[in-house]
Write a protein that holds these residues in place. Structure first.
Motif, PDB file in Angstrom:
ATOM      1  N   GLY A 192       0.879  -0.764  -0.334  1.00  0.00           N
ATOM      2  CA  GLY A 192      -0.179  -0.097   0.169  1.00  0.00           C
ATOM      3  C   GLY A 192       0.661   1.424   0.117  1.00  0.00           C
ATOM      4  O   GLY A 192       1.539   0.854  -0.546  1.00  0.00           O
ATOM      5  N   LEU A 193       0.642   2.039   0.822  1.00  0.00           N
ATOM      6  CA  LEU A 193       0.802   3.945   0.823  1.00  0.00           C
ATOM      7  C   LEU A 193       0.324   4.149   1.692  1.00  0.00           C
ATOM      8  O   LEU A 193       0.056   4.985   2.554  1.00  0.00           O
ATOM      9  CB  LEU A 193       0.400   5.050  -0.219  1.00  0.00           C
ATOM     10  CG  LEU A 193       1.113   4.339  -1.516  1.00  0.00           C
ATOM     11  CD1 LEU A 193       0.116   5.347  -2.213  1.00  0.00           C
ATOM     12  CD2 LEU A 193       2.168   4.750  -1.535  1.00  0.00           C
ATOM     13  N   PRO A 194       1.361   3.822   2.887  1.00  0.00           N
ATOM     14  CA  PRO A 194       1.166   4.238   4.338  1.00  0.00           C
ATOM     15  C   PRO A 194       1.558   5.815   4.960  1.00  0.00           C
ATOM     16  O   PRO A 194       0.632   6.557   5.446  1.00  0.00           O
ATOM     17  CB  PRO A 194       2.618   3.165   5.140  1.00  0.00           C
ATOM     18  CG  PRO A 194       3.118   2.885   4.530  1.00  0.00           C
ATOM     19  CD  PRO A 194       2.451   2.499   3.081  1.00  0.00           C
ATOM     20  N   ASP A 195       2.664   5.870   3.946  1.00  0.00           N
ATOM     21  CA  ASP A 195       2.755   7.407   4.012  1.00  0.00           C
ATOM     22  C   ASP A 195       1.691   8.373   3.629  1.00  0.00           C
ATOM     23  O   ASP A 195       0.942   9.362   4.368  1.00  0.00           O
ATOM     24  CB  ASP A 195       4.049   7.956   3.032  1.00  0.00           C
ATOM     25  CG  ASP A 195       5.365   7.457   3.797  1.00  0.00           C
ATOM     26  OD1 ASP A 195       5.074   6.700   4.605  1.00  0.00           O
ATOM     27  OD2 ASP A 195       6.234   7.603   2.729  1.00  0.00           O
ATOM     28  N   TYR A 196       0.442   7.758   3.099  1.00  0.00           N
ATOM     29  CA  TYR A 196      -0.531   9.129   2.515  1.00  0.00           C
ATOM     30  C   TYR A 196      -2.016   8.000   3.254  1.00  0.00           C
ATOM     31  O   TYR A 196      -2.720   9.471   3.231  1.00  0.00           O
ATOM     32  CB  TYR A 196      -0.677   8.774   1.482  1.00  0.00           C
ATOM     33  CG  TYR A 196       0.110  10.153   0.253  1.00  0.00           C
ATOM     34  CD1 TYR A 196      -0.076  10.618   0.027  1.00  0.00           C
ATOM     35  CD2 TYR A 196       1.224   8.608  -0.232  1.00  0.00           C
ATOM     36  CE1 TYR A 196       1.217  11.527  -0.243  1.00  0.00           C
ATOM     37  CE2 TYR A 196       2.333   9.060  -1.044  1.00  0.00           C
ATOM     38  CZ  TYR A 196       2.299  10.555  -1.462  1.00  0.00           C
ATOM     39  OH  TYR A 196       3.180  11.033  -2.393  1.00  0.00           O
ATOM     40  N   ALA A 197      -2.054   6.982   4.006  1.00  0.00           N
ATOM     41  CA  ALA A 197      -3.181   6.247   4.489  1.00  0.00           C
ATOM     42  C   ALA A 197      -3.165   7.071   5.568  1.00  0.00           C
ATOM     43  O   ALA A 197      -2.425   8.047   6.248  1.00  0.00           O
ATOM     44  CB  ALA A 197      -2.703   5.153   5.231  1.00  0.00           C
ATOM     45  N   PRO A 198      -4.398   6.982   6.348  1.00  0.00           N
ATOM     46  CA  PRO A 198      -5.691   6.328   5.684  1.00  0.00           C
ATOM     47  C   PRO A 198      -6.382   6.904   5.014  1.00  0.00           C
ATOM     48  O   PRO A 198      -6.683   8.006   4.615  1.00  0.00           O
ATOM     49  CB  PRO A 198      -6.803   5.902   7.190  1.00  0.00           C
ATOM     50  CG  PRO A 198      -6.843   7.220   7.322  1.00  0.00           C
ATOM     51  CD  PRO A 198      -5.146   8.391   7.243  1.00  0.00           C
ATOM     52  N   PHE A 199      -6.867   5.568   4.060  1.00  0.00           N
ATOM     53  CA  PHE A 199      -7.925   6.033   2.126  1.00  0.00           C
ATOM     54  C   PHE A 199      -9.448   5.902   2.572  1.00  0.00           C
ATOM     55  O   PHE A 199      -9.663   4.615   3.873  1.00  0.00           O
ATOM     56  CB  PHE A 199      -7.547   5.114   1.595  1.00  0.00           C
ATOM     57  CG  PHE A 199      -5.479   5.658   1.393  1.00  0.00           C
ATOM     58  CD1 PHE A 199      -6.013   6.295  -0.027  1.00  0.00           C
ATOM     59  CD2 PHE A 199      -4.791   5.142   1.468  1.00  0.00           C
ATOM     60  CE1 PHE A 199      -4.325   6.869   0.072  1.00  0.00           C
ATOM     61  CE2 PHE A 199      -3.549   4.924   1.335  1.00  0.00           C
ATOM     62  CZ  PHE A 199      -3.651   5.764   0.490  1.00  0.00           C
ATOM     63  N   ASP A 200      -9.987   6.226   2.182  1.00  0.00           N
ATOM     64  CA  ASP A 200     -11.516   6.449   1.826  1.00  0.00           C
ATOM     65  C   ASP A 200     -11.877   4.973   1.852  1.00  0.00           C
ATOM     66  O   ASP A 200     -13.121   4.152   1.570  1.00  0.00           O
ATOM     67  CB  ASP A 200     -12.487   7.845   1.922  1.00  0.00           C
ATOM     68  CG  ASP A 200     -11.814   8.868   2.116  1.00  0.00           C
ATOM     69  OD1 ASP A 200     -11.917   8.872   3.116  1.00  0.00           O
ATOM     70  OD2 ASP A 200     -11.779   9.439   1.489  1.00  0.00           O
TER      71      ASP A 200
END
Length: 214
Positions: A141-149
């Motif tokens: 995933g992309l932990p740096d931008y999480a959390p995601f809707d």
């Protein structure tokens, strides 16, 4: 850049009508299919097939998904304008474009370098601006931008990757095809920090989600 003609636009109207006949009800999803020039996402030799409801080969042994599958996953995802959406498997960029049409802030990862380079250039030429287009291992995933809707996985996953679950907002939805040879379309809804609800839909066939072995 190849052209998008009135004839192409007419074929898209027919494709949207066909997808609606198969059960897609979300008008915003159907409008996205009408809007996006799918023939430009494919090799010119396949252009005649672009508005059939079929998957077709693209670079790096991958495919551009069947329009019905794209519409089905998108409808189940229930994207609202402004949602942060993580897409695992940019591929041709067609699904990315659908999410952009719906007003999502798209963060997308592609595992195949050749495909990633080609699609990144191409999407910006078409005017579809993802917030992030990256090359890497979608399982992480992309932990740096999480959390995601919302999280959408566009390749068959033998299991549900744990990092993706942890990057889903409480109240968020993830759509992922799970299985080895054929996949069961699966919706995961995050109800609380520890509770996830799973709903299974029918079987679909996807190219496998590749895990980075390096």
């Amino acid at each position: 850049m190849r052209k998008d003609t009135i004839k192409h636009q007419g074929k898209r109207q027919q494709l949207a009508a066909l997808v609606a006949e198969k059960g897609i009800r979300d008008e915003k999803v159907l409008d996205a299919i009408k809007a996006i020039p799918r023939h430009l996402f494919m090799d010119s030799s396949f252009e005649d097939h672009a508005y059939q409801d079929k998957a077709f080969p693209i670079a790096a042994d991958q495919t551009i998904s069947q329009p019905y599958t794209v519409a089905f996953q998108t409808e189940v995802l229930q994207v609202s304008k402004g949602d942060m959406v993580l897409e695992i498997g940019t591929g041709s960029g067609y699904q990315t474009a659908v999410l952009c049409e719906l007003g999502a802030k798209v963060y997308s990862i592609e595992r195949q370098l050749e495909l990633f380079k080609k699609t990144k250039l191409f999407l910006s030429k078409l005017g579809y601006r993802a917030r992030y287009l990256g090359f890497g291992d979608g399982y992480k995933g992309l932990p740096d931008y999480a959390p995601f809707d919302r999280i959408i996985v566009t390749a068959g996953a033998p299991f549900i990757p744990k990092p993706l679950l942890s990057q889903l907002k409480v109240g968020g939805r993830m759509v992922i095809p799970v299985g080895k040879d054929s996949q069961v379309m699966t919706l995961i809804e995050r109800k609380s920090k520890t509770e996830f609800q799973k709903t299974e839909f029918g079987e679909f066939r996807f190219v496998p989600l590749l895990e980075d072995k390096n």
